[in-house]
Design a protein around this motif. Sequence first.
Motif, PDB file in Angstrom:
ATOM      1  N   UNK A 107       0.819  -1.217   0.000  1.00 23.07           N
ATOM      2  CA  UNK A 107       0.000   0.000   0.000  1.00 23.07           C
ATOM      3  C   UNK A 107       0.850   1.263   0.000  1.00 23.07           C
ATOM      4  N   UNK A 108       2.072   1.145  -0.505  1.00 22.38           N
ATOM      5  CA  UNK A 108       2.991   2.279  -0.507  1.00 22.38           C
ATOM      6  C   UNK A 108       2.847   3.102  -1.800  1.00 22.38           C
ATOM      7  N   UNK A 109       1.623   3.563  -2.083  1.00 21.46           N
ATOM      8  CA  UNK A 109       1.347   4.285  -3.311  1.00 21.46           C
ATOM      9  C   UNK A 109       1.861   5.716  -3.247  1.00 21.46           C
ATOM     10  N   UNK A 110       2.305   6.216  -4.383  1.00 19.67           N
ATOM     11  CA  UNK A 110       2.509   7.649  -4.565  1.00 19.67           C
ATOM     12  C   UNK A 110       1.317   8.152  -5.361  1.00 19.67           C
ATOM     13  N   UNK A 111       0.697   9.233  -4.863  1.00 16.75           N
ATOM     14  CA  UNK A 111      -0.530   9.730  -5.480  1.00 16.75           C
ATOM     15  C   UNK A 111      -0.240  10.982  -6.298  1.00 16.75           C
TER      16      UNK A 111
END
Length: 374
Positions: free
Chosen positions: A114-118
């Motif tokens: 869940x280590x997303x960059x948005x």
Amino acid sequence: MPVKRLTPVRLDHLGAKGLNTQGSSSTIPPEWLTEANNVAFDFTGRIGPRKGVKGISKTVAAPIKSIGEFIKSDRTTEYYAASGAYIYKRDTSTTPETLTAQTFSGSAQTITDSNWQWINFNNEFWGVQAGHKPINYDGTSWYDVEDLGAYVAPSGVTTFNPSCALGIFGRMWYGGITEAPGTIYYSDNLIGEKLNTGAAGSLDLRTVWGADEIVGLASIMDKIIIFGKNNIAIYSGASNPASMTLDELIQGVGLAGRDNIVYVGAEVLFMSYEGLQALSRVTNTGGKAPISGLSVAVRNSLSFYLAQADLTTVKSVFYQEEGLVVTFVPERKLAYVFDFASSAELSIPRITTWHFADAPLCGVGTVDGYLIMG
């Protein structure tokens, strides 16, 4: 024998410069603090306790590793948090707030982290993280990039799984794919998923910086800034990438983790392995972007923590309401806080630390003046 009269000594600006861990506590001047834990400065420079942290939502099963603010064209916002294999939408209509799990249209990939960059781009919301295909939210539905109708894969790429991205100059930019970690890919105009034909293209940096890998992306004026682990490449004319040129290669300085780039005013701030630094928008330097060190007062301790940390967990956010850059180091259960609001110049922020019993893993400074952490 008469007692010698005591003469008071006035200590003006006691601790006013913030934390200093570089010098000896017995020799540094009184305007520096040797400890500055869980304190903050007000706009007059007075020291007081920092604000507390309040839980606002119900708990989800896995830790929240990233929070994104989707800013629509009418300036309204929505917030999304990533936890485990799921993405949740923040629902403020209930107390405590509810986190509503999102579903994907099409043939959704298996999400394992869940280590997303948005990224906000063209009234859409994008997410990227290492080992995953980009995801897209168009304001109504979520898709994997391959399920978007206009998707065209980059030439010669089997699996398009960028670890970082940026939406600027009318297109999406991607870097850090497994097959070519030193190549940047840019989309067609206003079509973030079209990565071949039209105005789409790529740039292989191996001839520029050797075997370095792309860690993060930023922009300043008409320039794209490509951060590697050990180098920074700056290209000018990025609004037309087909003809952009290498403006500067800064060697020996890299980005300590993808999520450690913030914009403060006209400056790009980033966390290098030696601490917080700034790429300035300066016109008196022959067109070059000078680097300024902003954390020299805590350089050794901060550098030590960065050297020991898993840099995918170190994240920096700009809390505009208070003028603070907050760098979370969850493995140490602390955050370094750089106060630019109460500093006369960008080059000398007051520094404090925040300690936590249960350290936040991520945060976002919102357009309506809050710092949301997860």
